[in-house]
Design a protein around this motif. Structure first.
Motif, PDB file in Angstrom:
ATOM      1  N   TYR A 295      11.583  26.021 -40.211  1.00 46.08           N
ATOM      2  CA  TYR A 295      10.413  26.801 -39.819  1.00 46.08           C
ATOM      3  C   TYR A 295       9.184  25.893 -39.810  1.00 46.08           C
ATOM      4  O   TYR A 295       9.134  24.877 -40.509  1.00 46.08           O
ATOM      5  CB  TYR A 295      10.152  27.948 -40.808  1.00 46.08           C
ATOM      6  CG  TYR A 295      11.336  28.841 -41.066  1.00 46.08           C
ATOM      7  CD1 TYR A 295      11.528  30.005 -40.324  1.00 46.08           C
ATOM      8  CD2 TYR A 295      12.252  28.542 -42.082  1.00 46.08           C
ATOM      9  CE1 TYR A 295      12.611  30.837 -40.578  1.00 46.08           C
ATOM     10  CE2 TYR A 295      13.344  29.364 -42.338  1.00 46.08           C
ATOM     11  CZ  TYR A 295      13.516  30.516 -41.579  1.00 46.08           C
ATOM     12  OH  TYR A 295      14.589  31.334 -41.824  1.00 46.08           O
ATOM     13  N   LEU A 310      13.084  30.789 -45.581  1.00 44.59           N
ATOM     14  CA  LEU A 310      12.269  31.869 -45.035  1.00 44.59           C
ATOM     15  C   LEU A 310      11.172  32.288 -46.020  1.00 44.59           C
ATOM     16  O   LEU A 310      10.040  32.571 -45.618  1.00 44.59           O
ATOM     17  CB  LEU A 310      13.154  33.070 -44.679  1.00 44.59           C
ATOM     18  CG  LEU A 310      12.441  34.261 -44.030  1.00 44.59           C
ATOM     19  CD1 LEU A 310      11.699  33.833 -42.770  1.00 44.59           C
ATOM     20  CD2 LEU A 310      13.438  35.372 -43.722  1.00 44.59           C
ATOM     21  N   ASP A 311      11.505  32.329 -47.317  1.00 37.51           N
ATOM     22  CA  ASP A 311      10.499  32.687 -48.319  1.00 37.51           C
ATOM     23  C   ASP A 311       9.331  31.705 -48.295  1.00 37.51           C
ATOM     24  O   ASP A 311       8.157  32.101 -48.342  1.00 37.51           O
ATOM     25  CB  ASP A 311      11.118  32.716 -49.719  1.00 37.51           C
ATOM     26  CG  ASP A 311      12.005  33.937 -49.932  1.00 37.51           C
ATOM     27  OD1 ASP A 311      11.875  34.895 -49.140  1.00 37.51           O
ATOM     28  OD2 ASP A 311      12.821  33.918 -50.874  1.00 37.51           O
ATOM     29  N   HIS A 313       8.466  29.834 -45.832  1.00 39.02           N
ATOM     30  CA  HIS A 313       7.768  29.997 -44.554  1.00 39.02           C
ATOM     31  C   HIS A 313       6.828  31.195 -44.596  1.00 39.02           C
ATOM     32  O   HIS A 313       5.685  31.119 -44.131  1.00 39.02           O
ATOM     33  CB  HIS A 313       8.792  30.175 -43.427  1.00 39.02           C
ATOM     34  CG  HIS A 313       8.186  30.459 -42.088  1.00 39.02           C
ATOM     35  ND1 HIS A 313       7.351  29.578 -41.438  1.00 39.02           N
ATOM     36  CD2 HIS A 313       8.283  31.563 -41.285  1.00 39.02           C
ATOM     37  CE1 HIS A 313       6.975  30.103 -40.280  1.00 39.02           C
ATOM     38  NE2 HIS A 313       7.518  31.312 -40.168  1.00 39.02           N
ATOM     39  N   ASN A 314       7.300  32.288 -45.177  1.00 38.32           N
ATOM     40  CA  ASN A 314       6.457  33.489 -45.264  1.00 38.32           C
ATOM     41  C   ASN A 314       5.200  33.231 -46.092  1.00 38.32           C
ATOM     42  O   ASN A 314       4.116  33.739 -45.775  1.00 38.32           O
ATOM     43  CB  ASN A 314       7.257  34.654 -45.850  1.00 38.32           C
ATOM     44  CG  ASN A 314       8.264  35.219 -44.854  1.00 38.32           C
ATOM     45  OD1 ASN A 314       8.083  35.082 -43.646  1.00 38.32           O
ATOM     46  ND2 ASN A 314       9.321  35.831 -45.361  1.00 38.32           N
ATOM     47  N   ARG A 315       5.363  32.449 -47.138  1.00 36.58           N
ATOM     48  CA  ARG A 315       4.190  32.098 -47.940  1.00 36.58           C
ATOM     49  C   ARG A 315       3.209  31.266 -47.118  1.00 36.58           C
ATOM     50  O   ARG A 315       1.984  31.436 -47.220  1.00 36.58           O
ATOM     51  CB  ARG A 315       4.616  31.335 -49.208  1.00 36.58           C
ATOM     52  CG  ARG A 315       5.303  32.211 -50.243  1.00 36.58           C
ATOM     53  CD  ARG A 315       5.382  31.508 -51.594  1.00 36.58           C
ATOM     54  NE  ARG A 315       6.215  30.307 -51.551  1.00 36.58           N
ATOM     55  CZ  ARG A 315       7.531  30.300 -51.760  1.00 36.58           C
ATOM     56  NH1 ARG A 315       8.174  31.435 -52.025  1.00 36.58           N
ATOM     57  NH2 ARG A 315       8.211  29.171 -51.720  1.00 36.58           N
ATOM     58  N   VAL A 317       2.903  31.375 -43.859  1.00 38.84           N
ATOM     59  CA  VAL A 317       2.292  32.273 -42.873  1.00 38.84           C
ATOM     60  C   VAL A 317       1.154  33.062 -43.506  1.00 38.84           C
ATOM     61  O   VAL A 317       0.072  33.214 -42.934  1.00 38.84           O
ATOM     62  CB  VAL A 317       3.354  33.223 -42.281  1.00 38.84           C
ATOM     63  CG1 VAL A 317       2.683  34.336 -41.455  1.00 38.84           C
ATOM     64  CG2 VAL A 317       4.341  32.451 -41.428  1.00 38.84           C
ATOM     65  N   ASN A 318       1.394  33.562 -44.710  1.00 36.53           N
ATOM     66  CA  ASN A 318       0.356  34.320 -45.421  1.00 36.53           C
ATOM     67  C   ASN A 318      -0.887  33.458 -45.673  1.00 36.53           C
ATOM     68  O   ASN A 318      -2.022  33.924 -45.561  1.00 36.53           O
ATOM     69  CB  ASN A 318       0.882  34.842 -46.754  1.00 36.53           C
ATOM     70  CG  ASN A 318       1.791  36.043 -46.582  1.00 36.53           C
ATOM     71  OD1 ASN A 318       1.647  36.787 -45.618  1.00 36.53           O
ATOM     72  ND2 ASN A 318       2.748  36.217 -47.489  1.00 36.53           N
TER      73      ASN A 318
END
Length: 324
Positions: A295, A310-311, A313-315, A317-318
Motif C-alpha cells: 500500500y 492494511l492496518d 495503511h489505514n493509520r 490514511v487517517n
C-alpha cells in the motif's frame, strides 16, 4: 586586363563580406528560406531573392559558382537573419544549418494531450489533424495498435514545415528502443510476462509518482500486488477509463463503476497503457525496489507513505488524508 581583373576580384571580395539587405516581414526579425531537394544553384539564388534578400539573383549565383561549392548546397529550411553576408549565407547552405524548432513531449501525458501539443507546435505541419487515433496509427505503420503510451516523452527537434507524423514516428521508435532496453534489464522475479505488460505498468507508475525517489518503490508495490493476485486499485486507471466523464473529482461511485480500466473492479493490469511513461518509470516497472509494501498513500508534499499491512495503511490514511 590584369588591373580590371584585380578590381573585379577586389569588388567580389568586398561584397561577400557585406550584410545582405533584407526585406523582413512586419513583426518578424528573420527571413524564412525553403530550399527544395534537387534545386540547382541558379534556383537557389532565385529562391533566396524571392524570400526577401534584396540583391540580384545573378550576383548570388555567380558567387555560388565562383566559390566552387554550388553543388554542395543542401536542401532544407533556413533562417536568414540581419547581418548575414553572402559568405555566411553560402556557408550555412553548404553545412545544412537548418532552422530547427522543437517540441517537448511530457512524461505522463495521454494521447489527447500529446495531439493537442502537436497542433500548437510552431511551424510543424499538422498532417495528423483530422485523423482519429486508429487512422493515425495506421499512418504510422502500426495498424490496430492502441496509441496510448506508444510515444517516448522527450524533446524532439524538427525543421520548419516538417510533418507531425515524422515527429510521431521518431517518438514511437524511441519508445520501442527504450522498452526493449528496459525489458532486457527486468528482474528475474518480475511478475510481468511481456514487454507490453511492462509498458502498461510503467504508465501507471508514471501517473502515481509524485516524488521521483518513490518511483521504484511504487513499482514494487504494484509488482507485489500482481504477484499475489491482489487488485491494483489505482485511481489513475479509473480516471482514464472515465475519459471525458471525469470532472476532476473522483467519487466513490466512480470506483464502483466497472470499466476495462477500473482496477478496483478488475484484477490485473488494464488493457492498455494510460499515459506516456519515461525512462525512469519503465525501469521502475521492470526493476522495482525490493519491498514488502502493498500500500501507499500520498503525504501531501508529493511523497508517499508505504505500508506492508492494511492496518498500517489505514493509520497512514487517517494521518495524511483525514488528518486524524
Amino acid at each position: 586586363m590584369l588591373c580590371a581583373g584585380l578590381l573585379v576580384g577586389g569588388a567580389v571580395g568586398w561584397w561577400i563580406h557585406q550584410p545582405l539587405p533584407l526585406h523582413v516581414p512586419p513583426g518578424s526579425q528573420v527571413l524564412d528560406l525553403e530550399i527544395e531537394p534537387g534545386t540547382p544553384a541558379q534556383g537557389v539564388a532565385d529562391t533566396v531573392v524571392a524570400s526577401g534578400v534584396d540583391v540580384p539573383a545573378t550576383w548570388l549565383y555567380a558567387w555560388f559558382r565562383l566559390s566552387g561549392k554550388a553543388r554542395q548546397i543542401k536542401a532544407g529550411s533556413y533562417e536568414i537573419t540581419p547581418g548575414t553576408t553572402p559568405r555566411t549565407l553560402l556557408g550555412m547552405l553548404v553545412r545544412g544549418e537548418e532552422s530547427l524548432k522543437s517540441i517537448t513531449l511530457v512524461e505522463g501525458w495521454n494521447i489527447n494531450q500529446l495531439r493537442a501539443a502537436l497542433l500548437k507546435a510552431e511551424a510543424l505541419k499538422p498532417d495528423s489533424q483530422g485523423l482519429n487515433n486508429q487512422d493515425l496509427m495506421t499512418q504510422l505503420g502500426r495498424p490496430g495498435v492502441h496509441p496510448e503510451g506508444r510515444f517516448f516523452p522527450d524533446t524532439y527537434t524538427y525543421s520548419k514545415g516538417a510533418s507531425d507524423l515524422a515527429v510521431l514516428k521518431r517518438a514511437a521508435r524511441a519508445m520501442d528502443k527504450r522498452l526493449e532496453t528496459a525489458w532486457s534489464l527486468r528482474s528475474p522475479d518480475s511478475p510481468l510476462q511481456t514487454p507490453e505488460q511492462a509498458l502498461i505498468l510503467a504508465s501507471i507508475v508514471e501517473k502515481e509518482t509524485g516524488k521521483p525517489s518513490d518511483r521504484a518503490e511504487i513499482g514494487g508495490v504494484f509488482s507485489n500486488r500482481l504477484r499475489i493476485g491482489m487488485l491494483l486499485q489505482t485511481d489513475p486507471t479509473v480516471i482514464y477509463g472515465l475519459g471525458a466523464q471525469f470532472d476532476g473529482n473522483l467519487r466513490k461511485r466512480d470506483l464502483q463503476t466497472d470499466t476495462p480500466y477500473n482496477t478496483y473492479t478488475r484484477a490485473g493490469l488494464p488493457p492498455t497503457p494510460i499515459a506516456m511513461p519515461g525512462k525512469a518509470a519503465l525501469l521502475a516497472a521492470v526493476r522495482p525496489a525490493p519491498t514488502k509494501a502493498l500500500y501507499f498513500v500520498a503525504r501531501g508534499d508529493g511523497s508517499s507513505q508505504f505500508s506492508s499491512s492494511l492496518d498500517e495503511h489505514n493509520r497512514a490514511v487517517n494521518k495524511y488524508i483525514r488528518g486524524h
